[in-house]
Design an enzyme around this catalytic site. Sequence first.
Site, mmCIF file in Angstrom:
data_model
loop_
_atom_site.group_PDB
_atom_site.id
_atom_site.type_symbol
_atom_site.label_atom_id
_atom_site.label_comp_id
_atom_site.label_asym_id
_atom_site.label_seq_id
_atom_site.Cartn_x
_atom_site.Cartn_y
_atom_site.Cartn_z
ATOM 1 N N ASP A 183 41.399 2.078 -20.786
ATOM 2 C CA ASP A 183 41.903 2.528 -22.079
ATOM 3 C C ASP A 183 43.217 3.195 -21.720
ATOM 4 O OD1 ASP A 183 42.589 4.279 -24.245
ATOM 5 O OD2 ASP A 183 40.607 3.868 -25.056
ATOM 6 N N HIS A 184 44.329 2.517 -22.015
ATOM 7 C CA HIS A 184 45.584 2.998 -21.419
ATOM 8 C C HIS A 184 45.972 4.392 -21.919
ATOM 9 C CE1 HIS A 184 47.555 1.468 -25.068
ATOM 10 N NE2 HIS A 184 48.592 2.210 -24.732
ATOM 11 N N HIS A 246 41.291 4.400 -28.343
ATOM 12 C CA HIS A 246 42.284 5.421 -27.950
ATOM 13 C C HIS A 246 42.070 6.768 -28.649
ATOM 14 C CE1 HIS A 246 44.038 1.910 -26.302
ATOM 15 N NE2 HIS A 246 44.757 1.544 -27.339
HETATM 16 C C1 BG6 Z 1 47.296 -0.972 -28.012
HETATM 17 C C2 BG6 Z 1 47.153 -1.577 -29.379
HETATM 18 O O1 BG6 Z 1 46.046 -0.771 -27.425
HETATM 19 O O2 BG6 Z 1 47.972 0.272 -28.140
HETATM 20 C C3 BG6 Z 1 48.500 -1.777 -30.027
HETATM 21 O O3 BG6 Z 1 46.508 -2.842 -29.263
HETATM 22 C C4 BG6 Z 1 49.255 -0.470 -30.060
HETATM 23 O O4 BG6 Z 1 48.385 -2.297 -31.341
HETATM 24 C C5 BG6 Z 1 49.276 0.159 -28.671
HETATM 25 O O5 BG6 Z 1 50.573 -0.747 -30.470
HETATM 26 C C6 BG6 Z 1 49.865 1.549 -28.745
HETATM 27 O O6 BG6 Z 1 50.056 2.019 -27.441
HETATM 28 P P1 BG6 Z 1 51.189 3.075 -27.118
HETATM 29 O O7 BG6 Z 1 50.995 3.376 -25.669
HETATM 30 O O8 BG6 Z 1 52.490 2.422 -27.425
HETATM 31 O O9 BG6 Z 1 50.919 4.233 -28.018
#
Ligand code: BG6
Length: 508
Positions: A183-184, A246
Amino acid sequence: MSKLQNHILVIFGASGDLTARKLIPSIFNLHKRKLLPECFAVLGVSRSAFSDVEFRDKVVNSSTFLKDKNDITPKELEEFSSKLFYQSSDPADRNSYDALKERLLELDNRCNTEGNYIFYLSTPPSLYPIVPEHLSAIGLSDESNGWKRLIIEKPFGYNLKTAKDLNIQLKRCFSERQLYRIDHYLGKETVQNVLVTRFANSIFEPLWNRNYIHHIEITAAESVGVEKRGGYYDSSGALRDMVQNHLLQVAALVAMEPPTKADSYHIRNEKLKLFESIRPYKEEEIRTHVIRGQYVESSINGKKVKGYRQEEGVDAKSRTETYIAMKFFVDNWRWAGVPFYIRTGKSLPTRVTEVVIHFNNSPHHLFSQRTKLNKHNQLVLRIQPSEGMLLKLGMKVPGGGFEVEPINMDFQYNSLTDQQLPDAYERLLLDAMQGDSTLYARGDGVQAAWEFIDPVLSYWESHPNETIYGYPAGTWGPAHADQLIEGEDYGWRYPCKNLTDNGQYCEL
Ligand code: BG6
């Protein structure tokens, strides 16, 4: 940091966008920072027919994703490229795995990687149950000769049932200890800093509960629309795409109890307990506590901006939500009665992710306030951009009387380092290489988060005419979301105003 053991990173889906955009640049940065082990190789696997050289050319030499390319010496590029290999094979086809195993053995001998493998599933989700099964069938999940780890990208299921099925299937092939669900958001420095802010400072903990906190707000706003991902997004929507994973992960870090130790087992136990304490919605609450929206065409500075239904790959009558705001409660001793508000959306006025802790008003107002909205203190944990922390306080206006002016105590995270903050993938890959799954989601936690989300999806499915609000692209989502927040003087924190020239809210 302990020294990494030699290993091979096998990327399934290596010809795809994620590999070129995130994985290879992150591995390159680890190489540049001299964090990779001495003997290391990447083996890209996918159906496209590339040779090793062609793969290197695609993801390194011709890549537009390696940051600060001017800063990279040809020697660094060459050294890094020489660690990349490619195997053209169909991950869905069981018969292709013998050749894959052979190739791994050959690389093992050549690169001295000792049978330690990380498998990274950067494939379409339909392959998530299949690849592990084939790997296990051929003995590649067995750890008697070197460790084996499996990294999986989201989505972990499409609803509760598919999430459970996926967990069962994964655990048939690998043990939970070998699984790394990425989960980045958990790889973001500022998300990890939520734990440090809470548990390395004794001043917050006494206030961090229902006695002092009025409500908690978590916003993840994006200014872009769905861009080229309409096909994927239309069958996902904001609830699955951002909230189930997230934002609930961030909420768990904000609200969980202090872990006994800062390790994978204890932190993930506390997160699980938190997910399990979220009060399930009653059916009638879903209508009032969950507001969905979809961006519609608008005009910003005289320029027309597309609505969601006009995006490529999106059904012209789509009812997929691109915005969601929800209110929920956590039923435990610490948080009884404190509302949590989460909102996220595409095509909003700006890109900002932040957690706002809204403290109670002071019980007795002695002084006149300049700004009504700042009667209460707020702690803003800025996840991105302009990473940092902001404490909103009231201070005396110099001069006669006791007029109070709201002020900001502002900390910028980048003041802690001269270096660029590492990308989330860089940190997460490094952790998997070290065998540390603290910042990865655990199967039971993922399932518990789905337990909360699933009834909302089922409700929408069984009530196809339930309201979804249209909001003009470039605005802060449906005005109805404002009514979610209870209490005089309280409201969402809007870091900037709507951008549109005109635009009406509507029901779709
Ligand atoms: C991803 C989603 O997991 O996270 C995207 O699939 C979203 O739709 C993105 O844009 C947002 O990540 P960050 O790091 O740009 O907030």
